[in-house]
Design a protein around this motif. Structure first.
Motif, PDB file in Angstrom:
ATOM      1  N   THR A 955       0.842  -1.220   0.000  1.00 49.95           N
ATOM      2  CA  THR A 955       0.000   0.000   0.000  1.00 49.95           C
ATOM      3  C   THR A 955       0.867   1.257   0.000  1.00 49.95           C
ATOM      4  O   THR A 955       0.607   2.209  -0.743  1.00 49.95           O
ATOM      5  CB  THR A 955      -0.926   0.002   1.223  1.00 49.95           C
ATOM      6  OG1 THR A 955      -0.128  -0.232   2.405  1.00 49.95           O
ATOM      7  CG2 THR A 955      -1.972  -1.100   1.115  1.00 49.95           C
ATOM      8  N   THR A 959       1.051   4.231  -2.965  1.00 51.98           N
ATOM      9  CA  THR A 959       0.780   5.669  -2.732  1.00 51.98           C
ATOM     10  C   THR A 959       1.946   6.523  -3.207  1.00 51.98           C
ATOM     11  O   THR A 959       1.756   7.562  -3.842  1.00 51.98           O
ATOM     12  CB  THR A 959       0.508   5.922  -1.243  1.00 51.98           C
ATOM     13  OG1 THR A 959       1.599   5.339  -0.491  1.00 51.98           O
ATOM     14  CG2 THR A 959      -0.796   5.261  -0.807  1.00 51.98           C
ATOM     15  N   GLU A 962       1.976   6.786  -6.987  1.00 50.57           N
ATOM     16  CA  GLU A 962       0.926   7.661  -7.496  1.00 50.57           C
ATOM     17  C   GLU A 962       1.329   9.123  -7.359  1.00 50.57           C
ATOM     18  O   GLU A 962       1.105   9.948  -8.257  1.00 50.57           O
ATOM     19  CB  GLU A 962      -0.390   7.401  -6.739  1.00 50.57           C
ATOM     20  CG  GLU A 962      -1.080   6.094  -7.090  1.00 50.57           C
ATOM     21  CD  GLU A 962      -1.516   6.076  -8.529  1.00 50.57           C
ATOM     22  OE1 GLU A 962      -1.862   7.129  -9.093  1.00 50.57           O
ATOM     23  OE2 GLU A 962      -1.497   4.955  -9.121  1.00 50.57           O
ATOM     24  N   LYS A 963       1.947   9.462  -6.218  1.00 48.13           N
ATOM     25  CA  LYS A 963       2.403  10.838  -6.016  1.00 48.13           C
ATOM     26  C   LYS A 963       3.447  11.209  -7.067  1.00 48.13           C
ATOM     27  O   LYS A 963       3.405  12.303  -7.650  1.00 48.13           O
ATOM     28  CB  LYS A 963       3.012  11.010  -4.598  1.00 48.13           C
ATOM     29  CG  LYS A 963       1.973  10.998  -3.499  1.00 48.13           C
ATOM     30  CD  LYS A 963       2.650  11.120  -2.133  1.00 48.13           C
ATOM     31  CE  LYS A 963       1.639  11.043  -1.005  1.00 48.13           C
ATOM     32  NZ  LYS A 963       2.293  11.118   0.337  1.00 48.13           N
TER      33      LYS A 963
END
Length: 1881
Positions: A955, A959, A962-963
């Motif tokens: 996870t 994240t 994606e950033k």
């Protein structure tokens, strides 16, 4: 009916002609009574006045209508007279090439002088069983009629074949005997029919010679009696000969030869065995060179000699006798060369050591001096003394020739006698058929004694013939109950009295021979004095006193008296005979030893002839006291006696007449000489038959035939329900003279000419109707033409008006379109300018923004790469440190554990020796289980915590990515905006400068451009025109080249396809031929086997009944099971014949040579069958190899998982088979080692132990399967964990090298590569947006680098994948070794006592698990996640194993308890009951099982039976089973399923003997049923279906992969495990082939009587085919009609066959093959009958046949059998029907016929065209020129010369595999079958 009604204008008549005998002419005007002259016009167009005879005023004979010309029976002609008969024979012979014609009861045969293909065995089969009038005339039809009447009336028959020399008498008689030999067969294996036929070449060689009229003329008469037994099979024959032409031995006329045997000897003189005969060329000998024609064209005398010798051998004349015959014949040749020298007028002498006489004496074994002396002298005896008188040279030559003739006659009689002995039968003769081949009426320029005797014999035969014809006519009239008057016919009794009565010619001749000085002149004077002017039949020639004339029935013949006395006396000097009798040559003395007992020198003794008792005709036997008188009988007296004996025989039989006609004297093929033909027709009595028929009522119609033919002459009101009354009413109206017809019971009888009158009325009526139809049709056609023209005019007007309107509308559309084009052109110019400005601004913006974004992106990219490098470096260092420490720890652990394990092993060894080991082991096992349970719980907790950590890491990783992606996108956008802005400014400035420069340039260049533009325009226009022309030319060339290329490609593809199709067809044909050969051999083998069984039964009957207690089984005897018994241990005593040991002299005589021949033939057939089977197997293997090659060439579709699964399945199967084999061995060991008291077969304890052992083995198999399932689950879990660790989702175009290295899955790498390609494709669309600063090149270089990286990564992945494959293969090998080791351990454990087995197996399992644990720890040392997952799966597996161990402990405890109970029971049985109960009672008594708690089992699809119940099983299930009840009430194929389930149980028990015994009994039982009820369709169909189902079950459950594809898993469990029954599958396949062939024969026997009647004779479409006038042979009296069959009868029978096969559950493919075979038989029989029946070849019959075939095709459609190939078998019949209907005139018609009739042979096409017969006058015959055109067009066609189709041909049958979906465990056995003694298992 007056003559004026018939002799009208255009009527055709016959007028006499000196050259053509009769000529056809046409009346030019009507004849009126009183006319003396008739106006005629000949066929060639010449007008003629025909004067009538003023006395008789007889009109010329009328010609028959064309419809009647060419009839099969001359009596069917309306006008019966000489010209009609002659013309009909000529038309049939010349136009239709038909040599046979009926004339009432006579068959007229014309010699074609050419070999015709109408005597083959197929023709014989076609005529066999047929009525005489149903087929075209043939010698076989006469032979069949004689054979049928013999069998029906039980009366002897005779076939009288007559005709002059060269007419073909001998050939006709030969073919008649061949027919009897083929149809009847022989009653024994002595090949009597072959011997009968073999007598022909012998008799032809010694009795036939070449004459001026015939190359193979019979110079003697013969009567052959062919004997038959009660079953009408040939058993023997007897031959009588009449009047051999002995003078031919010493004299031959010009262009003639001596007897054939002399020339055969000369041609074979070079043979070593003939060297002693001292023969040479035929021209060297006086007796063979006189004719000057020693060679016959086309005849090889040396080959004929071989045939003669072979025939002699076949008839039992051995080599020594043959050489004796040849010695005598050679001696005769040398005797003819003996010369004499005259000493004076009354004496002569032979030179000393005369070579020809020396050779003659050496060959005959006589003294030279004696023979030379008596050739030149004779002895005269008076009352008082005898004295020797020399003779003159002429007398010596005559004496020499007389001696040669006498020797030849003796030899001829000796050969005939030996032939009769060879043909004699020991079996009692029941009846016979005599074939008389005798000379016909002869008249030459010089007629002598031989012609007188021949014509005398023909007078006798003609008298008998006239009486028989008159008798038949009388019987016919009496049978039909019509009044009749005595018919006046020529009676030749006065002529016979003139010859044979007292003081007749023969009597006076014998009297003159007795006179001392009798001479021919004195005898002639006696004749004149006795008969001249007293007998009207005797005349004297005007110019001669040495001749006389006799008026015979055929013609006047003048006989020369010279030589009559000498030939009648036939004198030979006794002294010469005595010299020959004293010969040292034994055979020569045999010829003369019975001379005084002989009846005649020209008749053979009737040896061994047994006549029918009620018609016995015995030859006269000489009394002992009359020997000398008998010897002095004259030739004429002897001939008269033998002729009387012949007539007595013929009168005691039913005669059949064959009259042979010689068409020309030059032996030209199919050439007809009218003069010679008429002469022979008069001589042979055919015209007399016609005259007798014409005097009565020659034309005969049945009422139905008359009604069908002349229905057109009736009105509707005249048609009554009673056909007879309807015909009577019509005839009373049409023919007023009631004497012209008579009404019989079943027929109407007409006088001559009445049918022609009726035909004329009918033709007139049809002509009027035709004119009316033509009138109506022509009016309808004209009206139709007018309406069509009117409609065309209206249509033209409509189209013109429409065209004008369309032109105006087109003008309006063009104006409107021009306005619209202007509008859109202007709009387009403005919009284009706007779009250009907008595009330039957008390009500037995009370039500026892109430049800014790229700079920003490069900076971020460098930072990101540095971070990744640092991360991976730090991780790598940490991992290296961790691995080193882990490896050291593991190594220490291993050392410690090894040391502890060694200690533990020592303890265990010590404990194993102690008694308390088992107790401690159980306690230790519980502790170990608890420890293992704890370890499992701990590792489960660790696994959960690791999973939670993994998910949290995933996870956070997602994240962060994606950033980063969002930041990259934002920077990219800003960079692109900046680039676009800067680029826009630069572009705008540059564009302003360019525009200014362009403005100046345009203004300055405007003028020059305008001038140049004009010039350029003109040049370009010229160039354009030239280029267009070149372009058009190039296009044309291109198109042509393309067309050529396409055509060549098409041709190549077509040729390749044709070659492939031809090769495949050829292979299929070869395969079918091989199958056909194999099945024919199988059929022959079955026939020989049946014959062997019959012979064996006969031998058993002949052997006397054995005494009780002395029976034994013959070890050398092979029963009918021998073919199917493959184990020598099996002996079925009830099937083997019992024989007794008796002395050989008491046994019946057995032909051992025949038995050995049969044995040899059977072995040869078996070898050939085996070779064919091997060849078939090779071809099937080749086909399988090609298939596997094709499959291998395809790209492999399975992955590593499927390969692993297949390996796993194979391993499971091999383990399963090995375990089953070990269990079976264990059972055998138990049987051998256990005590006989307890484990005796049948004992209760034995059975219980076996049951428990089988249950334990089943449970062990279940456990083993569960272990294997755990292994497979372990592998699948291992493969499932890997993808979770290797997931990576980067698919953007910015993928980096480090990210590629992370991707360990091939799928992810491929997905990333595809994503890169898609981004590249998207970027390609924007190439025109980029500027020239080189960014596109940079992007391209980057893509190339990424591609290289991907390729290197793929290669590394491939290497790793290969390494993994090698590792997996090594693992598989190790697993196999482990498996083998486990099996060895299992075998060792099974040998241990039951208490130690469980513990040993547990110990082995624990050690195996520890080894696997250590192995996997080392394997997964670098990957802790994989190792952890493996440990989890291992713990689960151990838990399951613990549960299984607990279950096994429980079952062991139960088994121990049950064993204790059974031990007690066994003890009780031993003590209390074993003494009183016999073993048989123990076996039969049902054992009550002990109540043991067991799991209930499902049925396994097996049936259990006892070995002793096998005969009962076969009897109830096969022998006594009724097919109808089984087919209706039970499932199809139930007996096959039951038998297979019994086989399965025997296989399950591994009982080899039981399996083989059951299969052998089943096959023999089926054979017995089919032999007993082989004629029943239901029985044969039922067992064919069940045999095929049994065969399919053996295949389906054989365990072979090819047959298990369609099985359910449950069905695969039912496969056979212990035996390979492939051999029995082949035996069952052979049995199925035999049953199929038997079914085809049964169907053929049922359909055969229906086919011809239903397909040809019956009028399905009423009124289409007209009935022609029938002849005498329309319906023969052989078999009465039992009701005609129709097409509906055939279809009903086909429905019955189909429903029976469907009810029995026969395979659909097999039903198709049966239907195909049935349709082939139908088509072949129909076509064969069509080709042999002239009356069926008409246009209307073609329509009937096509309609019938369409009905059969409709039946195929209804039954869904159109794809069975049955329709194709009817193609020859369809084409023959079409051939009857198409036009047959022009060359175009011939071309159409040749292309249409591709399924018919040339011979069949020509035959149909020759037989085509018009039924009505409006049809036309096929011209000879058209037939020749067809023959010319078809001469290159290569097809069979055979005329008829092979109706006995059976297509090779195949049995396609058809698995059953029925589950065996669900089958219930009905009680009606009586199989209560078998039980389901």
């Amino acid at each position: 009916m007056a003559a004026t009604e018939l002799y009208t204008k255009y009527a055709r008549v016959w007028i006499p002609d000196p050259e053509e005998v009769w000529k056809s002419a046409e009346l030019l005007k009507d004849y009126k009574e009183g006319d003396k002259v008739i106006q005629l016009r000949l066929e060639e167009g010449k007008d003629l006045e025909y004067c009538l005879d003023p006395k008789t005023k007889e009109l010329p004979p009328l010609r028959n209508p064309d419809i009647l010309v060419g009839e099969n029976d001359l009596t069917a002609l309306s006008y019966l007279h000489e010209p009609a008969v002659l013309h009909n024979l000529k038309v049939r012979f010349i136009d239709s090439k038909l040599i046979y014609t009926y004339c009432g009861i006579v068959l007229v045969a014309i010699n074609p002088y050419e070999q015709l293909p109408i005597y083959g065995e197929d023709i014989i089969n076609a005529y066999s069983g047929q009525n005489m009038g149903d087929m075209d005339p043939h010698i076989f039809a006469v032979a069949e009629e004689a054979y049928k009447q013999m069998a029906r009336d039980e009366r002897n028959q005779s076939i009288i074949v007559s005709g002059e020399s060269g007419a073909g008498k001998t050939v006709s008689a030969k073919y008649a005997m061949r027919y009897f030999a083929t149809v009847s067969g022989s009653a024994s294996e002595a090949n009597v029919e072959e011997k009968v036929l073999a007598s022909n070449p012998i008799m032809e060689s010694i009795g036939n010679a070449k004459t001026t009229r015939n190359d193979n003329s019979s110079r003697f008469g013969k009567y052959i009696e062919i004997g038959f037994d009660k079953r009408y099979r040939i058993i023997g024959a007897n031959m009588r000969t009449y009047l051999l032409e002995k003078s031919r031995v010493v004299f031959q006329a010009e262009e003639e030869r001596n007897y054939h045997i002399f020339y055969q000897l000369c041609a074979s003189a070079a043979l070593p065995e003939f060297k002693t005969l001292r023969l040479g060329n035929a021209n060297y000998f006086h007796y063979t060179k006189q004719g000057g024609s020693p060679v016959i064209d086309g005849i090889d005398d040396a080959k004929e000699m071989e045939h003669t010798r072979q025939a002699c051998t076949l008839l039992g004349i051995n080599d020594s006798y043959q050489m004796g015959i040849f010695r005598i014949l050679a001696g005769l040749l040398h005797l003819g060369n003996v010369g004499f020298t005259s000493r004076d007028a009354d004496s002569c002498t032979i030179p000393p050591k005369h070579e020809p006489l020396t050779i003659f004496c050496d060959l005959m074994g006589v003294e030279y001096q004696e023979m030379s002396h008596w050739l030149c002298h004779r002895k005269l005896a008076t009352a008082s003394e005898t004295y020797i008188k020399p003779i003159s040279k002429l007398q010596a030559i005559n004496a020499r020739d007389a001696l040669a003739k006498h020797i030849y006659a003796k030899l001829f009689n000796w050969i005939v006698d030996h032939v009769n002995k060879a043909l004699h039968s020991t079996v009692k003769q029941h009846s016979f058929i005599g074939v008389l081949d005798i000379y016909g009426f002869e008249t030459f320029e010089i007629n002598s004694f031989e012609q007188f005797c021949i014509n005398y014999a023909n007078e006798k035969l003609q008298q008998q013939f006239n009486m028989h014809v008159f008798k038949l006519e009388q019987e016919e009239y009496m049978k039909e109950q019509i009044p009749w008057t005595l018919i006046d016919f020529y009676d030749n009794q006065p002529c016979i009295n003139l010859i044979e009565a007292k003081l007749g010619i023969l009597d006076l001749l014998d009297e003159e021979c007795k006179m001392p000085k009798g001479s021919d002149d004195s005898w002639a004077q006696k004749l004149y004095n006795t008969h001249l002017n007293k007998c009207a039949l005797f005349e004297k020639p005007r110019m001669s006193n040495k001749a006389f004339i006799i008026q015979h029935f055929a013609d006047k013949v003048e006989y020369q008296c010279e030589g009559f006395l000498e030939k009648n006396k036939d004198t030979v000097y006794e002294e010469q005979i005595k010299v020959l009798k004293s010969s040292k040559f034994k055979m020569l003395s045999e010829l003369f030893q019975d001379e005084e007992k002989a009846l005649s020198p020209t008749s053979a003794t009737p040896s061994g002839r047994t006549l029918l008792s009620r018609t016995a005709v015995k030859p006269a036997k000489a009394r002992p006291g009359q020997a000398s008188k008998e010897h002095k009988k004259t030739v004429g007296h002897q001939f008269r006696n033998s002729l009387h004996l012949l007539m007595e025989t013929l009168n005691a039989t039913t005669p059949h007449y064959v009259r042979c006609i010689k068409p020309n004297d030059f032996k030209f093929p199919f050439t007809f000489d009218e003069k010679r033909a008429v002469q022979q027709l008069r001589a042979c009595g055919v015209l007399e038959t016609i005259r007798i028929s014409a005097a009565g009522f020659p034309s005969r119609w049945t009422y139905q035939e008359f009604f069908s033919r002349y229905r057109v002459l009736m009105k509707q009101k005249d048609v009554l329900s009673d056909r007879k009354q309807t015909c009577k009413n019509l005839l009373e109206k049409l023919i007023l003279d009631k004497d012209k017809y008579q009404f019989g019971k079943t027929k109407i009888f007409f006088r001559a000419g009445q049918v022609a009158y009726l035909e004329k009325i009918r033709a007139d009526k049809l002509r009027v109707a035709c004119i009316r139809i033509q009138k109506t049709i022509r009016g309808w056609l004209m009206r139709k033409k007018y309406l069509r023209m009117r409609k065309a005019a209206i249509t033209i007007q409509r189209y013109v008006r429409g065209y004008q309107a369309r032109c105006y509308a087109k003008f309006l559309r063009r104006t409107r379109a021009a306005i619209i084009l202007q509008k859109f052109q202007r709009m387009y110019v403005v919009r284009k300018r706007y779009r250009l400005m907008r595009a330039t601004t957008i390009v500037l913006q995009s370039l500026l923004r892109g430049y800014i974004a790229r700079n920003k992106y490069q900076r971020m990219l460098r930072e990101h790469k540095a971070i990744i490098i640092q991360k991976h470096m730090r991780g790598w260092l940490a991992r290296v440190h961790y691995r080193r420490s882990l490896k050291a720890i593991v190594y220490l652990q291993c050392c410690c554990r090894r040391m502890m394990a060694k200690r533990e092993l020592k303890k265990l060894k010590i404990e194993a020796r102690s008694v308390e080991r088992y107790k401690k082991l159980n306690i230790g096992m519980e502790n170990k289980i608890m420890q293992l349970q704890r370890k499992v719980d701990e590792q489960h907790k660790d696994y959960k915590s690791l999973l939670e950590k993994l998910t949290s890491l995933e996870t956070t990783y997602n994240t962060e990515t994606e950033k980063l992606r969002s930041d990259v996108e934002r920077f990219r956008m800003s960079e692109e905006e900046a680039k676009n802005a800067t680029n826009r400014v630069h572009v705008l400035q540059e564009e302003i400068a360019k525009l200014r420069k362009e403005l100046h340039q345009t203004q300055s260049e405007k003028k020059t451009i305008e001038e140049w533009a004009d010039k350029y325009k003109q040049e370009t226009e010229q160039l354009l025109s030239e280029l267009k022309e070149q372009n058009s030319l190039l296009k044309k060339e291109k198109e042509e080249l393309n067309c050529r290329i396409q055509d060549q490609a098409k041709e190549m593809t077509e040729t390749m396809e044709k070659k492939l199709v031809e090769e495949t067809k050829q292979l299929e044909l070869d395969l079918n031929d091989e199958r056909l050969r194999y099945q024919n051999l199988l059929n022959e083998f079955s026939r020989l086997e049946e014959r062997y069984d019959d012979l064996r039964d006969e031998v058993n009957l002949m052997v006397s009944i054995p005494k009780p207690g002395h029976k034994r089984t013959d070890s050398t005897h092979s029963s009918n099971e021998s073919e199917y018994t493959f184990s020598s241990e099996i002996t079925e005593t009830e099937d083997l014949p019992l024989r007794m040991e008796e002395p050989s002299e008491k046994k019946a005589p057995l032909d051992m040579s025949l038995f050995l021949k049969l044995q040899k033939r059977v072995t040869e057939l078996e070898q050939e069958k085996q070779s064919l089977q091997d060849e078939l197997d090779r071809k099937e293997e080749q086909a399988l190899r090609t298939k596997t090659r094709e499959e291998e060439e395809r790209p492999p579709m399975r992955g590593a998982e499927l390969e692993y699964e297949s390996l796993k399945r194979q391993e499971l199967e091999s383990e399963n088979k090995k375990l089953k084999n070990e269990l079976n061995e264990l059972q055998k060991a138990l049987l051998e080692k256990s005590s006989p008291e307890v484990t005796a077969p049948g004992a209760p304890a034995y059975r219980v132990l076996l049951d428990q052992l089988t249950s334990v083995s089943e449970e062990l198999e279940v456990r083993k399967e569960e272990v294997l399932i755990l292994r497979s689950q372990l592998v699948s879990q291992k493969e499932a964990i890997q993808p979770k660790e290797d997931k990576n989702t980067m698919t953007d175009s910015t993928i980096l090298l480090e990210d590629v290295q992370k991707m360990k899955d091939k799928g992810e790498i491929a997905q990333a590569y595809i994503g890169l390609k898609e981004t590249n494709r998207q970027s390609l669309q924007d190439y025109h947006m980029l500027n020239e600063d080189g960014e596109l090149w940079l992007v391209y270089e980057g893509l190339k680098q990424t591609n290289r990286l991907l390729e290197s990564q793929l290669q590394s992945q491939k290497k790793s994948h290969d390494n993994e494959l090698e590792a997996l293969r090594g693992e598989i090998q190790s697993l196999k070794e482990e498996n083998n080791r486990q099996q060895q351990l299992l075998a060792q454990n099974l040998q241990l006592p039951p208490e130690a087995r469980i513990e040993a197996s547990l110990q082995h399992e624990i050690t195996r698990l520890t080894n696997e644990n250590l192995f996997y720890e080392e394997l997964y040392a670098d990957d802790p996640m994989k190792y952890q997952s493996y440990r989890i799966a291992l713990y689960k597996r151990m838990i399951d194993l613990m549960e299984q161990l607990e279950k096994q402990d429980k079952t062991v405890r139960k088994l121990k308890k049950q064993l204790k109970v059974f031990a007690k029971k066994i003890g009780e049985l031993e003590v209390g009951q074993m003494e009183n109960i016999s073993p048989g009672q123990i076996i039969d008594e049902p054992i009550r099982p002990v109540n043991i708690p067991r799991k209930e089992k499902d049925f396994q699809g097996m049936l259990e039976y006892k070995k002793d119940d096998e005969p009962k099983l076969v009897k109830n299930l096969i022998l006594d089973l009724k097919p109808r009840g089984v087919a209706v009430n039970l499932i199809p194929g139930l007996p096959a399923y039951i038998l297979f389930m019994c086989v399965r149980h025997a296989d399950y028990l591994n009982d080899d003997q039981k399996v083989r015994s059951l299969l052998t009994s089943t096959i023999n039982g089926i054979k017995k049923v089919l032999k007993k009820r082989g004629d029943d369709v239901e029985t044969v169909s039922f067992w064919l279906s069940n045999t095929c189902r049994f065969l399919h079950c053996l295949k389906q459950y054989s365990g072979e992969e090819g047959f298990m594809k369609h099985n359910t898993p449950r069905q695969n469990e039912h496969c056979l495990t212990n035996f390979d029954l492939a051999e029995y599958r082949q035996v069952l396949s052979d049995l199925a082939i035999q049953i199929y062939q038997q079914l085809v024969r049964v169907l053929e026997n049922i359909l055969q009587p229906m086919i011809v009647s239903g397909m040809l004779e019956h009028e399905t479409i009423q009124g289409v085919s007209g009935v022609k006038p029938p002849g005498l042979r329309k319906r023969t009296s052989s078999i009465a009609d039992e009701g005609t069959y129709t097409l509906d009868s055939i279809i009903r029978q086909l429905n019955t066959f189909h429903s029976v096969m469907c009810q029995h559950g026969m395979d659909p493919e097999l039903i198709k093959q049966v239907v195909k075979q049935t349709f082939y038989i139908t088509g072949a029989v129909t076509l064969n009958n069509l080709l042999l029946r002239k009356d069926m070849c008409s246009w209307s019959k073609g329509m009937q046949i096509r309609y019938n075939v369409s009905q059969l095709e409709e039946w195929l459609r209804d039954k869904n059998l159109m794809n069975s190939g049955a329709k194709e078998t009817l193609e020859p019949l369809i084409q023959a029907a079409q051939l009857l209907q198409v036009k047959k005139k022009t060359d175009e018609d011939a071309e159409a016929i040749c292309s249409m009739c591709n399924a018919l042979t040339t011979a069949q096409i020509v035959k149909v065209l020759n037989l085509y017969t018009p039924v009505n006058e409006f049809e036309e015959r096929v011209s000879i020129s058209f037939i020749r055109t067809i023959q010319m067009r078809l001469r290159d066609r290569k097809d069979s010369p055979q005329l008829l189709m092979d109706a006995k041909h059976i297509f090779p049958v195949t049995f396609p595999f058809n698995p059953s979906s029925l589950a065996l465990e669900t089958i219930q056995i009905p009680t009606s079958l009586g199989l209560a003694f078998i039980s389901r298992v």
